[in-house]
Design a protein around this motif. Structure first.
Motif, short mmCIF file in Angstrom:
data_model
loop_
_atom_site.label_atom_id
_atom_site.label_comp_id
_atom_site.label_asym_id
_atom_site.label_seq_id
_atom_site.Cartn_x
_atom_site.Cartn_y
_atom_site.Cartn_z
N THR A 389 0.43 -1.49 0.19
CA THR A 389 0.46 0.19 0.31
C THR A 389 0.67 1.41 0.12
O THR A 389 0.26 2.49 0.63
CB THR A 389 -0.85 -0.17 1.42
OG1 THR A 389 0.22 0.10 2.45
CG2 THR A 389 -1.96 -1.39 1.36
N GLY A 390 2.28 1.21 -0.31
CA GLY A 390 2.70 2.20 -0.33
C GLY A 390 3.95 2.45 0.69
O GLY A 390 4.61 4.15 0.79
N ALA A 391 4.02 1.87 1.78
CA ALA A 391 5.21 1.52 2.73
C ALA A 391 6.63 1.76 2.28
O ALA A 391 6.74 1.03 0.94
CB ALA A 391 4.56 1.05 3.91
N LYS A 392 7.64 2.61 3.07
CA LYS A 392 8.70 2.40 2.31
C LYS A 392 9.77 1.83 4.06
O LYS A 392 9.65 2.68 5.03
CB LYS A 392 9.33 4.07 2.13
CG LYS A 392 11.27 3.82 1.75
CD LYS A 392 11.08 4.91 0.70
CE LYS A 392 12.25 5.28 0.13
NZ LYS A 392 13.41 6.00 -0.57
N VAL A 393 10.79 0.64 4.04
CA VAL A 393 10.76 0.44 5.20
C VAL A 393 12.96 0.52 4.62
O VAL A 393 13.62 0.81 4.11
CB VAL A 393 11.21 -1.30 4.71
CG1 VAL A 393 11.67 -1.47 5.76
CG2 VAL A 393 9.51 -1.04 4.82
N PHE A 394 12.95 1.34 5.77
CA PHE A 394 14.18 1.58 6.07
C PHE A 394 14.77 0.46 6.82
O PHE A 394 13.88 0.12 7.59
CB PHE A 394 15.02 3.13 6.91
CG PHE A 394 14.44 4.49 5.56
CD1 PHE A 394 15.55 4.32 4.62
CD2 PHE A 394 13.16 4.99 5.67
CE1 PHE A 394 14.68 5.84 3.61
CE2 PHE A 394 12.74 5.56 4.64
CZ PHE A 394 13.14 6.13 3.73
N ALA A 395 16.45 0.52 7.35
CA ALA A 395 16.91 -0.58 8.68
C ALA A 395 18.03 -0.10 8.78
O ALA A 395 19.09 -0.03 7.86
CB ALA A 395 16.40 -1.73 7.59
N VAL A 396 18.74 -0.35 10.44
CA VAL A 396 19.45 -0.30 10.72
C VAL A 396 20.25 -1.73 11.39
O VAL A 396 19.23 -1.87 12.32
CB VAL A 396 20.00 1.28 11.99
CG1 VAL A 396 21.14 1.14 12.57
CG2 VAL A 396 19.67 2.58 11.58
N GLY A 397 21.09 -1.74 10.39
CA GLY A 397 21.39 -3.28 11.86
C GLY A 397 22.03 -4.39 10.63
O GLY A 397 22.29 -4.00 9.80
N PRO A 398 22.29 -6.07 11.08
CA PRO A 398 23.16 -5.94 10.54
C PRO A 398 22.25 -6.65 8.82
O PRO A 398 21.17 -6.83 9.08
CB PRO A 398 23.77 -7.61 10.86
CG PRO A 398 22.82 -7.32 12.56
CD PRO A 398 22.08 -6.25 12.39
N LEU A 409 20.59 1.15 5.99
CA LEU A 409 21.45 2.81 6.93
C LEU A 409 23.13 2.56 7.11
O LEU A 409 23.78 3.58 7.34
CB LEU A 409 20.90 3.32 6.94
CG LEU A 409 19.33 3.77 7.30
CD1 LEU A 409 18.91 4.51 7.91
CD2 LEU A 409 18.73 4.97 5.58
N GLY A 410 22.98 0.73 7.62
CA GLY A 410 23.91 0.72 7.97
C GLY A 410 23.98 -0.23 8.90
O GLY A 410 22.97 -0.41 9.58
N ASN A 411 24.79 -0.92 9.52
CA ASN A 411 24.43 -1.50 11.26
C ASN A 411 26.09 -0.55 12.61
O ASN A 411 26.93 -1.58 12.75
CB ASN A 411 24.90 -2.97 10.70
CG ASN A 411 24.98 -3.69 12.09
OD1 ASN A 411 24.69 -3.19 12.56
ND2 ASN A 411 26.21 -4.51 11.93
N ASP A 412 25.43 0.25 12.49
CA ASP A 412 26.21 1.33 13.19
C ASP A 412 25.47 1.67 14.40
O ASP A 412 24.70 2.39 14.27
CB ASP A 412 27.28 1.72 12.76
CG ASP A 412 28.06 2.52 14.01
OD1 ASP A 412 27.48 2.42 15.23
OD2 ASP A 412 29.47 3.14 13.91
N ALA A 413 24.94 1.72 15.74
CA ALA A 413 24.15 2.42 16.61
C ALA A 413 24.26 3.60 16.70
O ALA A 413 23.47 4.25 17.25
CB ALA A 413 24.84 1.70 18.27
N SER A 414 25.67 4.00 16.53
CA SER A 414 25.45 5.28 16.60
C SER A 414 24.54 6.31 15.31
O SER A 414 24.49 7.30 15.37
CB SER A 414 27.64 5.52 16.31
OG SER A 414 27.68 5.55 14.97
N LEU A 415 24.44 5.78 14.58
CA LEU A 415 23.59 6.11 13.51
C LEU A 415 22.18 7.08 14.00
O LEU A 415 21.35 7.41 13.46
CB LEU A 415 22.99 5.01 12.35
CG LEU A 415 24.58 4.64 11.27
CD1 LEU A 415 24.08 3.77 10.46
CD2 LEU A 415 24.39 5.88 10.73
N LEU A 416 21.85 5.61 14.66
CA LEU A 416 20.26 6.50 15.20
C LEU A 416 20.61 7.83 16.14
O LEU A 416 18.90 8.48 16.44
CB LEU A 416 20.01 5.82 15.99
CG LEU A 416 20.23 4.12 16.50
CD1 LEU A 416 19.69 2.95 17.91
CD2 LEU A 416 18.96 3.93 15.72
#
Length: 668
Positions: A389-398, A409-416
């Motif tokens: 229905t049009g949602a876009k998904v981003f992720a931080v993690g492995p 977006l990468g796997n680094d907690a500092s990205l948050l």
């Protein structure tokens, strides 16, 4: 809303409804093989033929025909009757008619509909075709000669599971359904094609030739393999559960179940604890209940008592354990076995707040430190629906394959703390933004606080919408938190206090080396890690052998029933704790399960009302500034608990689907 007539009865139907749906609203039963409410329309079995005026003077497939104003639909005319008989005759041309040896016998759509809508005889006497069997892995057994090419399995694999590994090859009469390159279907949801298959072409490999449906006792239960709280039905014969199948609950699991949910049941009868044991001279030896109780009562604890709850526990067992610990003068309770120590001062801040249904309506989603396919496969299917229905998904993690497009977006907690501006901007424009926080976050210091800071940064809370979600994967977690099974500092704080007496209630994931000076009492059902470390073992009941209350990851209170009796001398956990309390001189205030449940509801009223508990929303002030990579808390999807580790089916799934071991089929 268009008005239509169905067999002379006029009714209004929703805009966009099909003729088949209009007929069902009118209470008419329309036979079908390819149509399914949760899959796209294929229109290729032609069993759902009806007569529609105005229109061509011929029967039409009702599943693919939109309902329109003024239609006069007939489901019972002579034309429709003859057309359905003809379709059924065609479908049975190549079907082997081997019902006596087919596992689907007794719950087969083709069998039922051929009796209701078919002719009494066939006019075809040519040779039937034969199709070679396909390898679909350790879960799905194939007898493809029975296949009627309804393509339900193909559409499920592509649309729901997101693993488009099943398809059709060749054309016309030679068409065959197969997995590409004939390898095992690598999906955590592959077992659902067995329920979808309207004939006996795809059946359950572990359940093959075990029982007929009319022999089985059917019991409503709640699955404990993850925190989704899948509604299931346990089918048992005698003292053994032979299979688990999903029940329909649109708020929780729709009508799906993961392969782990379906096929852990063969682990319920293996490696079981069926008598008490006491450690003497360094070895566990069988004992009577009185001897086991006496050994526990002899421990000079002086109020230094703790209880650790396992991942599969019901709320009643945890409550009985809590009351026993408190009556013995202790206060140390913990359910986070693996050492997590996240803040639980606000249950809203550790809850899946959008609800499972609500996450489908999110339009911008950020996944943090989670592998949804393994932590909660049925939440992953909801995200797939949101994307449609049009949602876009981003992720931080492995990075993992989640079966849909994700912008990593990468796997680094500092990205948050410093998300890309484009992401923050996209969330700012979203009407229903959501964040899903996985187990990898809760294991890292400061990361829980960092994700809570996103509530303001990404505007997750709006009028009527709370987009902050924590994803648990232990069935007992939310119920345990409601009952107070969370000590400041987590299990490490309890280990540092070195309790004299430690009750391990089905806790098999604990590092018991941290409790060298504690007298360990294991109350559980499998000879797993907890039993190996114990000084006394009290054999308990699994989720299939007791009634219980469970709270899923969104705070939904649900109840399961008892399907079978526990083996040997094993007893229901609450009754063990009640009997032990007598010996220890601190009698618990209940003598029956109903009395126990009443006491529990008195202490925590929310556990007495089935449905979503209201935790409210308050933001705890937590430390932030997490750094480093997120890890995955689940190393092997198929072997996450004692029941799975005892299950031959789960062990084979792990070997074949996770570790790539090849198993030769009998014909090879």
């Amino acid at each position: 809303m268009p008005k239509v007539k169905v067999d002379g009865v006029e009714l209004e139907v929703p805009a966009g409804a099909t003729v088949l749906q209009a007929c069902e609203l009118a209470g008419k039963e329309i036979p079908r093989f390819c149509y399914h409410e949760r899959l796209s329309i294929a229109g290729n079995c032609r069993m759902c033929l009806v007569e529609v005026k105005p229109g061509p003077p011929k029967p039409q497939a009702s599943c693919a025909l939109p309902a329109a104003e003024g239609q006069d639909i007939r489901t019972d005319s002579e034309m429709v009757k003859k057309a359905r008989e003809g379709v059924m005759e065609f479908l049975l041309i190549n079907h082997p008619l081997d019902c006596p040896i087919c596992d689907q016998g007794g719950e087969c759509d083709l069998q039922d509909q051929s009796v209701a809508y078919g002719r009494g005889a066939s006019r075809y006497d040519e040779n039937k075709r034969a199709v070679t069997e396909k390898n679909m892995g350790p879960i799905v057994k194939t007898v493809m000669t029975r296949c009627i090419q309804c393509t339900r399995c193909v559409r499920f694999a592509e649309e729901v599971a997101g693993v488009p590994e099943i398809g059709a090859i060749y054309r016309g009469e030679n068409m065959q359904i197969t997995t590409y390159l004939e390898h095992a279907a690598k999906s955590e949801l592959s077992g659902n094609v067995v329920d979808l298959c309207p004939v006996g072409a795809l059946t359950s490999k572990p359940y093959a030739f075990e029982a007929r449906p009319w022999e089985l006792k059917k019991t409503h239960a709640i699955d404990v393999m993850d925190a989704v709280g899948t509604n299931i039905r346990l089918d048992s014969r005698g003292r053994q559960v032979l299979r688990a199948v999903p029940r329909i609950n649109d708020d929780v699991n729709e009508e799906w179940a993961s392969d782990k949910t379906r096929h852990n049941v063969d682990g319920l009868v293996r490696k079981r604890l069926d008598k008490p044991y006491v450690r003497k001279g360094g070895k566990l030896v069988p004992a009577t209940w009185n001897e086991a109780f006496a050994a526990i009562a002899a421990v000079p604890h002086g109020g230094s008592v703790a209880a650790i709850a396992g991942d599969l526990l019901d709320c009643e067992t945890m409550f009985a354990g809590k009351v026993l610990v408190e009556k013995l003068g202790g206060a140390m309770l913990e359910g986070r076995q693996t050492g997590l120590a996240y803040d639980v001062s606000s249950l809203g801040a550790v809850n899946f707040n959008t609800t499972l249904n609500g996450i489908e309506t999110a339009d911008m989603i950020l996944l943090v430190g989670t592998n949804l396919r393994w932590e909660a496969p049925l939440v992953n299917t909801r995200i797939r629906k949101a994307i449609k229905t049009g949602a876009k998904v981003f992720a931080v993690g492995p990075e993992v394959d989640l079966t849909y497009k994700v912008e990593w977006l990468g796997n680094d907690a500092s990205l948050l703390a410093k998300l890309p501006e484009a992401v923050v901007e996209a969330f700012g424009k979203a009407a229903r933004p959501a964040v899903i926080v996985g187990g990898g976050v809760l294991a890292k210091d400061g990361a829980h606080g960092d994700t809570l800071a996103l509530v303001e940064t990404l505007g997750l809370i709006k009028d009527g919408w709370n987009g902050y979600n924590v994803l648990h994967f232990a069935a007992s977690r939310m119920g345990g938190l409601m009952l107070g099974f969370a000590t400041a500092g987590g299990i490490k704080a309890i280990a540092a206090a070195s309790p004299k007496l430690l009750f391990a209630l089905g806790a098999d994931e604990v590092d018991y080396a941290a409790f060298p000076d504690s007298f360990k009492v294991y109350v559980g059902h499998h000879g797993d890690k907890g039993a190996h470390a114990a000084d006394v073992i009290l054999p308990g009941a699994s989720y299939a052998e007791k009634a219980g209350t469970y709270v899923n990851l969104e705070g939904r209170v649900q109840r399961g029933e008892k399907a079978v009796f526990a083996p040997g001398d094993a007893r229901e956990d609450w009754s063990i704790l009640r009997a032990l309390s007598d010996v220890m001189g601190v009698k618990l205030p209940f003598d029956s399960f109903d009395a126990l449940r009443a006491e529990m509801v008195k202490a925590v009223p929310a556990l007495g009302i089935e449905g979503l508990a209201d935790y409210g929303w308050s933001m705890p002030s937590l430390p932030t500034g997490a750094t480093g990579e997120f890890g995955s808390p689940i190393k092997d999807f198929y072997l996450t608990n004692a029941i799975c580790r005892a299950s031959p089916t789960m062990q084979q799934c792990s070997a074949e689907l996770v570790h790539g071991v090849e198993f030769a089929e009998a014909a090879e």
